[in-house]
Design a protein around this motif. Structure first.
Motif, PDB file in Angstrom:
ATOM      1  N   ASP A   1       8.531  20.300  36.242  1.00 37.60           N
ATOM      2  CA  ASP A   1       8.697  19.410  37.397  1.00 37.60           C
ATOM      3  C   ASP A   1       9.873  18.468  37.194  1.00 37.60           C
ATOM      4  OD1 ASP A   1       6.532  20.556  38.637  1.00 37.60           O
ATOM      5  OD2 ASP A   1       5.106  19.111  37.836  1.00 37.60           O
ATOM      6  N   ASN A   2      10.018  17.966  35.980  1.00 33.99           N
ATOM      7  CA  ASN A   2      11.147  17.077  35.701  1.00 33.99           C
ATOM      8  C   ASN A   2      12.478  17.801  35.845  1.00 33.99           C
ATOM      9  OD1 ASN A   2       9.363  15.026  35.212  1.00 33.99           O
ATOM     10  ND2 ASN A   2       9.422  15.249  32.990  1.00 33.99           N
TER      11      ASN A   2
ATOM     12  N   ARG B   1      13.177  18.283  39.481  1.00 34.87           N
ATOM     13  CA  ARG B   1      13.594  17.023  40.093  1.00 34.87           C
ATOM     14  C   ARG B   1      15.039  16.694  39.731  1.00 34.87           C
ATOM     15  NH1 ARG B   1      10.012  14.227  37.930  1.00 34.87           N
ATOM     16  NH2 ARG B   1       8.392  14.743  39.445  1.00 34.87           N
TER      17      ARG B   1
ATOM     18  N   THR C   1      17.290  19.035  41.663  1.00 32.08           N
ATOM     19  CA  THR C   1      17.310  18.634  43.074  1.00 32.08           C
ATOM     20  C   THR C   1      18.237  17.445  43.294  1.00 32.08           C
ATOM     21  OG1 THR C   1      15.040  19.418  43.348  1.00 32.08           O
ATOM     22  CG2 THR C   1      15.869  17.864  44.987  1.00 32.08           C
ATOM     23  N   SER C   2      18.143  16.453  42.424  1.00 37.09           N
ATOM     24  CA  SER C   2      18.998  15.274  42.559  1.00 37.09           C
ATOM     25  C   SER C   2      20.463  15.649  42.431  1.00 37.09           C
ATOM     26  CB  SER C   2      18.616  14.238  41.495  1.00 37.09           C
ATOM     27  OG  SER C   2      17.279  13.847  41.635  1.00 37.09           O
TER      28      SER C   2
ATOM     29  N   SER D   1      14.905   8.678  41.785  1.00 36.40           N
ATOM     30  CA  SER D   1      14.310   9.917  41.292  1.00 36.40           C
ATOM     31  C   SER D   1      14.996  10.420  40.044  1.00 36.40           C
ATOM     32  CB  SER D   1      14.354  11.004  42.378  1.00 36.40           C
ATOM     33  OG  SER D   1      15.698  11.314  42.682  1.00 36.40           O
TER      34      SER D   1
ATOM     35  N   GLN E   1       9.755  11.986  49.990  1.00 40.65           N
ATOM     36  CA  GLN E   1      10.567  12.785  49.073  1.00 40.65           C
ATOM     37  C   GLN E   1      10.691  14.220  49.571  1.00 40.65           C
ATOM     38  OE1 GLN E   1      12.163  11.711  46.339  1.00 40.65           O
ATOM     39  NE2 GLN E   1      11.433   9.604  46.611  1.00 40.65           N
TER      40      GLN E   1
END
Length: 989
Positions: free
Chosen positions: A761-762, A765, A768-769, A801, A960
């Motif tokens: 998940d990290n 994320r 995605t950023s 994020s 989000q």
């Protein structure tokens, strides 16, 4: 007489009370007698009922139970308590309500291992449909009573005790591999009319096959406290796996006995019920080991069991059997090039032939398995396909039908475009094998087929396919079949490098294979179960010494000139030892185990679940040891699957610190050491293994992190720590070339960073950023007025994020490129097995498999894993068009999108996958719009609907997800606007 009644009550000697008491009247009792002769004095079953109702003493009870179990009756010779009757129901009711609660413990203690004891006679009285239903009803009454008292706050200690007693009774009544056959035999004895046996069949099927035993036992067990459970033992009736195994054992045991049509129909129906208890693989494996893979097996036993099943159930059993035979015997053979392969393939072919030879229906199902959507053993080795073709090739019609359907499917444009590549490879192998058999036995038929339009269209469609792998399969199949029927000057030869390499040659050699149907003897287990002695490591050879051994110290005096201060090295102060400083010397451990230095020692430590030191040492050592041994010898390669299986199933029994991270790092090390082998193995384990949700999630995390490390994105600290000392310079020399800091190769394990539970998940994320940052920068240039305020909120959330992302940068982040060999490895060994098995699971009839993959948490993690794999492979991957098509089709699957309704985690994972797809394919958006135009438009509509359905503004997860949907829409709109004409042309076409 009164004196007789007094004697019976006291149980002592006759005191002749007639001299002291004068009775008012005389009552003759014919049942209240005790002693061993009571059986002869019981006149009718009514007498037995009267004895049980009036609190009999122990001897009277034993005699009455013997009377009922033996069915002895003077006036009613046809009475049997196991047969349905009003009197039998009353007797069973008294037994379960009065006798069992009061005498159960005493009867159990007085068994003495004799089958004629009162305990076994009591069990015999309950071994019928009526007896089992009586236990059910009594259990339900006690469960309801316990529930009502819990709701009212009351408590009765006897209720849990009675529930435990009834569970123990039910367990003993049903225990045994021959119990269902015994109950069936006693119930149907003397019944010749089918109209009488049919209701009985339905009742027994409802009792044993509906799952009511499992659910009722599980509900009752949940009301017991831990001490009661420990006292009474484990109730296998409440375990669906153990109950399915017990029921299947009973079915197999009954099949090997002489049977009637009614009996065969009943046990076939019972086997069909066992397949629907949630663990069909257990039932099928029991059937195989008990009826097929045994010495002197009779085919009629298996045929009678299968013939009474519906065709859909026969198909399910056949497909599962093929999978088990492949997993147990053939998968380890790889490409089946060894000498051992031929014998095992023939043996498996013999087992399959025994399964289908007596039924045209099952033979047709075998042809369907070869050419159907199941993929002919999708993800399995070629061995099982060779075994299946060896069986099918015994009949001309079946072989030609398999070849014709394979050719038609091989050239279908929709099949080429949308089917997983693993499935296309398996079907290509089937086509080549079938063509080889047809050419050997009916060569004219093959010549005709290769001149037909389906074959011409197949080659043409393959050569025009957009995916490289699809074109490769078309070329090797075309060259192989043309080489069988065409002359030298007319043979098809594309003169491509790919078809002349090892893989191309292997495919083309499949048409030369001809396997035989053999016996199942090589598949049978050894008759002796004696343990195989372990091989001990030979001791190091002792070198003979020419010098005699010195028995004493040699003291030599040195002069001052010979002795200098530099030569004298003082002893350092010893480190503090907590164990040695203990005041009690008896508590100091001198037998602490050493860390394993060989893979076999590591396996031994992992298996020793009862030893804390072994478990901890194995976990700490595994990541470094596996990486260190990866390229030195074959230890890791030979034991990789066994190691992985042990690590996946390992439980944190001792609450070891950093347990989850060490376990994950061990599995990652295995994948890094053997990626081509373990990537597909972990994919198969995720879908087929009998593991929990958390264990399956760990498999996905391992695949994602391993792929990222192979691609060079995140390199584990264990990679440096695992280097051999021979690969590094001595510490003093190394300081001359490096800083004074310790070398990374010698970092202690305690300094390594632990992986968080949400590592994937990290990563998602962070990616995605990074992908949304350029969009925010571009929007900042064009935004004015109120849009600036909206943008500031957007950018602040983006920064929160992932603080490492700098929003001010306007340059698109560089996409890391990796070697083509690594990208191909990620595609073939990680991405394709996961997508192909998902497609197979979607079309599977097993509800359990579908329930697992559509569990929201697992589905979200699975989609993120695929997106991370695609992103790790990068835009330079040769198989990128195929990977993009497979992932896009999977994301737009109706079942997948349906799970996103009301679940933000699944929605977020879908949007992240779309964003990764668009980013990796940014430089080939024209090809994407041309090949996947409908998918692009459908994605835009769905994402727009998601964006419009989210409120946002609360700073939570919903906002989000809405931000992520906005990013996907921006990327999609850019491609659609730029290549609108291409999309319109595709949609019109």
């Amino acid at each position: 007489m009164a004196s007789l009644a007094l004697k019976n009550v006291t149980g002592g000697q006759d005191t002749r009370m007639d001299d002291f008491l004068t009775p008012a009247n005389s009552v003759r009792s014919k049942v209240k007698r005790t002693g061993p002769n009571l059986v002869q004095e019981l006149g009718t079953p009514d007498d037995a009922l009267d004895v049980l109702r009036h609190e009999p003493d122990y001897h009277s009870l034993i005699s009455t139970l013997r009377y009922l179990a033996l069915g002895q009756s003077r006036n009613a010779a046809d009475f049997d308590i196991r047969k349905p009757s009003p009197l039998g129901a009353q007797l069973i009711h008294v037994l379960v309500t009065e006798i069992v609660p009061n005498y159960w413990t005493l009867l159990k203690e007085d068994t003495d291992g004799k089958k004629t004891s009162g305990f076994h006679n009591l069990l015999a009285c309950f071994r019928s449909a009526g007896g089992i239903n009586a236990i059910f009803n009594r259990l339900r009454a006690h469960i309801q009573d316990a529930r009502m008292r819990d709701s009212r706050g009351g408590e009765r200690r006897d209720v849990p005790m009675n529930i435990g007693t009834l569970l123990d009774l039910l367990r003993h009544v049903l225990e045994g591999e021959n119990r269902v056959f015994e109950i069936w035999g006693s119930a149907t004895a003397g019944l010749d009319n089918p109209s009488q046996t049919k209701p009985l069949i339905q009742e027994l099927l409802s009792i044993f096959g509906s799952g009511k035993i499992i659910s009722l036992a599980a509900e009752a067990e949940g009301l017991l406290d831990s001490s009661s459970k420990q006292t009474l033992g484990v109730f296998w009736l409440a375990d669906a796996v153990k109950y399915t195994a017990w029921l299947s054992d009973n079915v197999v045991k009954a099949q090997v006995m002489d049977d009637t049509p009614e009996q065969s129909k009943f046990f076939s129906g019972l086997f069909g019920k066992a397949l629907h208890l949630g663990h069909s693989e257990i039932a099928i494996r029991k059937m195989l080991s008990g009826l097929l893979l045994i010495r002197r097996a009779r085919s009629q036993h298996l045929d009678s069991l299968l013939d009474n099943l519906p065709q859909t159930e026969q198909r399910k059993v056949l497909f599962s059997t093929m999978k088990m035979l492949s997993t147990d015997y053939l998968d380890r053979l790889g490409n089946c090039d060894s000498a051992e392969s031929q014998a095992l393939i023939s043996a498996v072919a013999g087992a399959v032939n025994s399964f289908v030879s007596a039924s045209k229906v099952r033979r047709d199902h075998l042809v369907e398995w070869l050419v159907g959507s199941s993929g002919a053993g999708l993800g399995e080795g070629i061995g099982i396909r060779r075994a299946a073709l060896a069986v099918v090739s015994q009949e001309k019609e079946s072989t030609i039908a398999a070849l014709e359907r394979s050719i038609s499917q091989f050239g279908d444009q929709l099949y080429i475009k949308h089917s997983p590549m693993l499935q296309q490879e398996a079907h290509a192998q089937v086509l080549l094998l079938a063509a080889g058999y047809v050419h050997k036995r009916w060569p004219l038929k093959l010549s005709i087929l290769l001149k037909s339009s389906p074959w011409m269209n197949a080659i043409s469609n393959r050569l025009g396919a957009p995916h490289l792998r699809a074109r490769f399969l078309g070329m090797v199949v075309g060259e192989a079949l043309s080489g069988l029927v065409d002359k030298d000057d007319k043979r098809l030869n594309f003169k491509m490098e790919e078809t002349e390499q090892d893989e191309g040659k292997w495919y083309k050699e499949l048409v030369r294979i001809s396997d035989q149907v053999g016996t199942v003897e090589p598949l049978l287990k050894p008759q002796t179960d004696a343990p195989v002695p372990k091989k001990r490591r030979p001791a190091a050879p002792v070198k003979p010494s020419s010098q005699p051994r010195q028995q004493a110290f040699i003291i030599e005096e040195l002069s001052d000139e010979e002795l200098s201060d530099d030569d004298v090295v003082p002893y350092g102060k010893p480190d503090e030892d907590d164990e040695d400083s203990d005041e009690d010397a008896t508590l100091v451990r001198r037998d602490k185990p050493k860390a394993p230095v060989y893979i076999r020692d590591l396996i031994r430590y992992l298996r020793d679940t009862e030893n804390y030191d072994h478990q901890k040492l194995a976990l700490i050592t595994a990541p470094t040891l596996i990486r260190r041994k990866a390229n030195f010898g074959k230890e890791v390669a030979e034991h990789a699957e066994e190691l992985a299986g042990l690590l996946i199933g390992l439980q944190d029994k001792y609450e070891i610190e950093n347990f989850d991270n060490l376990k994950l790092q061990g599995m990652i090390a295995i994948v890094i050491a053997q990626p081509q082998l373990m990537g597909p193995w972990f994919s198969k384990t995720f879908f087929d293994g009998d593991y929990s949700v958390s264990q399956r999630a760990s498999v996905l995390v391992v695949l994602g992190l391993s792929a990222r490390e192979l691609a060079g994105f995140e390199v584990s600290e264990y990679a440096a720590a695992a280097s051999f000392p021979s690969k590094t310079l001595p510490e003093r020399v190394e300081r001359l070339f490096t800083s004074e800091q310790p070398s990374a190769e010698r970092l202690p394990s305690s300094s390594l960073k632990a992986l968080p539970p949400n590592a994937l998940d990290n990563m998602a994320r962070s990616i995605t950023s990074g992908l949304l940052a350029p969009l925010a920068a571009t929007a900042a240039d064009a935004a004015t007025g109120p849009d600036v305020l909206k943008l500031s909120t957007f950018t602040s959330q983006l920064a929160e994020s992932n603080p490492k992302v700098k929003i001010k940068t306007r340059a698109k982040p560089q996409i890391r490129t990796i070697k083509n060999t690594t990208a191909q490895l990620l595609s073939a060994s990680f991405f394709s097995p996961l997508t192909a098995r998902f497609q197979a699971a979607i079309h599977s009839s097993a509800s359990r498999t579908r329930g697992i993959i559509f569990q929201p948490y697992l589905l979200a993690l699975y989609i993120k894993t695929l997106a991370l794999l695609l992103h790790a492979a990068g835009p330079s991957t040769l198989a990128l068009p195929q990977m993009a098509a497979e992932l896009w089709g999977l994301l737009l699957n109706t079942g997948v999108r349906a799970q996103a309704i009301g679940d933000l985690s699944v929605t977020q994972s879908l949007l992240f996958a779309f964003l990764a797809l668009l980013d990796v394919n940014e430089d080939r958006m024209r090809d994407v719009c041309q090949d996947l135009g409908r998918e692009v438009v459908e994605t835009q509509e769905w994402v727009a609907g998601v964006f419009g359905g989210l409120r946002g503004g609360d700073g939570g997860d919903e906002e989000q997800v809405k931000m992520l949907a906005a990013g996907v829409l921006v990327r999609l709109n850019e491609g659609i606007e730029k290549y609108r004409l291409t999309l319109v042309g595709d949609l019109i076409g």
